[in-house]
Design an enzyme around this catalytic site. Structure first.
Site, PDB file in Angstrom:
ATOM      1  N   HIS A 127     -17.686 -10.542 -22.997  1.00 34.24           N
ATOM      2  CA  HIS A 127     -16.229 -10.356 -22.996  1.00 34.24           C
ATOM      3  C   HIS A 127     -15.845  -8.984 -23.552  1.00 34.24           C
ATOM      4  CE1 HIS A 127     -15.809 -12.506 -27.159  1.00 34.24           C
ATOM      5  NE2 HIS A 127     -15.546 -11.236 -27.369  1.00 34.24           N
ATOM      6  N   ASP A 145      -6.191  -7.057 -29.077  1.00 34.56           N
ATOM      7  CA  ASP A 145      -5.957  -8.504 -29.089  1.00 34.56           C
ATOM      8  C   ASP A 145      -5.540  -9.020 -30.460  1.00 34.56           C
ATOM      9  OD1 ASP A 145      -8.426  -8.023 -30.252  1.00 34.56           O
ATOM     10  OD2 ASP A 145      -9.591  -8.997 -28.678  1.00 34.56           O
ATOM     11  N   GLU A 190     -12.517 -13.419 -21.503  1.00 34.70           N
ATOM     12  CA  GLU A 190     -13.727 -14.223 -21.413  1.00 34.70           C
ATOM     13  C   GLU A 190     -14.247 -14.262 -19.968  1.00 34.70           C
ATOM     14  OE1 GLU A 190     -15.189 -15.052 -24.024  1.00 34.70           O
ATOM     15  OE2 GLU A 190     -14.059 -16.328 -25.401  1.00 34.70           O
ATOM     16  N   ASN A 211     -21.217 -12.854 -24.774  1.00 35.73           N
ATOM     17  CA  ASN A 211     -21.102 -13.366 -23.401  1.00 35.73           C
ATOM     18  C   ASN A 211     -20.493 -12.336 -22.450  1.00 35.73           C
ATOM     19  OD1 ASN A 211     -18.405 -13.329 -24.084  1.00 35.73           O
ATOM     20  ND2 ASN A 211     -18.050 -15.523 -23.842  1.00 35.73           N
TER      21      ASN A 211
HETATM   22  C1  GLP Z   1     -14.383 -10.181 -30.818  1.00 38.26           C
HETATM   23  C2  GLP Z   1     -13.242  -9.271 -30.322  1.00 38.26           C
HETATM   24  C3  GLP Z   1     -13.768  -8.223 -29.398  1.00 38.26           C
HETATM   25  C4  GLP Z   1     -15.073  -7.721 -29.980  1.00 38.26           C
HETATM   26  C5  GLP Z   1     -16.126  -8.770 -29.832  1.00 38.26           C
HETATM   27  C6  GLP Z   1     -17.438  -8.449 -30.531  1.00 38.26           C
HETATM   28  O1  GLP Z   1     -14.132 -11.512 -30.734  1.00 38.26           O
HETATM   29  N1  GLP Z   1     -12.113  -9.911 -29.723  1.00 38.26           N
HETATM   30  O2  GLP Z   1     -12.812  -7.200 -29.233  1.00 38.26           O
HETATM   31  O3  GLP Z   1     -15.497  -6.577 -29.294  1.00 38.26           O
HETATM   32  O4  GLP Z   1     -15.635 -10.029 -30.156  1.00 38.26           O
HETATM   33  O5  GLP Z   1     -17.338  -8.570 -31.906  1.00 38.26           O
HETATM   34  P1  GLP Z   1     -18.401  -7.993 -32.925  1.00 38.26           P
HETATM   35  O6  GLP Z   1     -18.226  -6.521 -32.918  1.00 38.26           O
HETATM   36  O7  GLP Z   1     -18.017  -8.597 -34.247  1.00 38.26           O
HETATM   37  O8  GLP Z   1     -19.721  -8.418 -32.455  1.00 38.26           O
END
Ligand code: GLP
Length: 241
Positions: free
Chosen positions: A137, A68, A142, A135
């Site tokens: 995702h 992404d 989402e 949440n």
């Molecule tokens: C982000 C990314 C995801 C990631 C998630 C968790 O916003 N778009 O790909 O897995 O949220 O992030 P973190 O590893 O910083 O908790």
């Protein structure tokens, strides 16, 4: 099918995740990796960099697709995922820039989504790395995202923008409101998936993914339908299991 590995801490998680990645790198002449951003993969990326330095592990034939990108951030913005990936991984490996792919969050987003999906159609991802949002995702898919979604533009949930505010606060900037992400169907096409999570704030999402119903309300629950998912979690993220 899940293979769940519970480890004691983040360091062990990163080491175990690295072993999975290394296995795929060894198996294939030109491996295709799906990569993720966020805090979760940082230890793994450091382990890949250390290994490359120590053992000259070759990345010249490795191809990558990131999940992404934020909408509206120029590539050189400190918090764009393009910059994140270069700073935290690509700049330290002998990977070829032309083998590195991220969706673009600038210009015609519909066109970019189609182009990214068309590009991915030429490959199969051998290993897709995933973190998980608090949440549930995956990528930026989402809650509520249809399971048959391909690369598309999303409006980020307020909770996600809050979770990610820590990256933008030092710059005194707001988290973008939109992102472009591989869809759930795009993610499921990977041959193997590696999901990593650490910390208490992921415990509910991990529980829902593994034990809850398969529902778009918990996007990661769709992984119950994939034949080969390795989940590496620390004790805290596993605390509700
Ligand atoms: C982000 C990314 C995801 C990631 C998630 C968790 O916003 N778009 O790909 O897995 O949220 O992030 P973190 O590893 O910083 O908790």
């Amino acid at each position: 099918m899940f293979n769940v590995i519970v480890v004691k801490d983040y360091q062990e998680l990163s080491q175990k995740a690295f072993e999975v990645v290394k296995g795929v790198l060894k198996e294939k002449e030109s491996p295709v990796l799906g990569l993720a951003t966020g805090s979760s993969p940082l230890g793994l990326y450091q382990a890949m960099i250390d290994d490359h330095k120590k053992n000259q592990t070759d990345y010249s034939k490795v191809i990558t697709f990131n999940l992404d990108e934020y909408v509206g951030l120029p590539r050189e913005h400190q918090e764009s995922y393009y910059t994140f990936m270069h700073h935290n991984l690509f700049d330290h490996l002998n990977i070829k820039e032309e083998h590195v792919h991220l969706p673009s969050g600038l210009g015609d987003l519909e066109e970019n989504s189609k182009a990214y999906e068309a590009l991915m159609a030429n490959y199969q991802i051998d290993l897709q790395l995933l973190g998980i949002g608090s949440n549930g995702h995956i990528g930026f898919n989402e809650p509520g995202t249809p399971f048959d979604s391909l690369t598309h533009v999303v409006t980020l949930k307020e909770s996600t923008r809050k979770d990610n505010a820590r990256f933008f606060e030092p710059l005194k900037e707001e988290v973008p409101t939109h992102a472009i992400t591989m869809g759930i169907q795009s993610v499921l096409k990977a041959k193997k998936i590696l999901l990593i999570a650490s910390g208490k704030n992921k415990a509910q999402a991990i529980y829902n993914m593994l034990k809850g119903p398969v529902t778009p309300e918990h996007p990661a629950s769709v992984l119950q339908n994939h034949p080969d998912v390795i989940v590496i979690v620390d004790k805290e993220a596993a605390s509700l299991l």
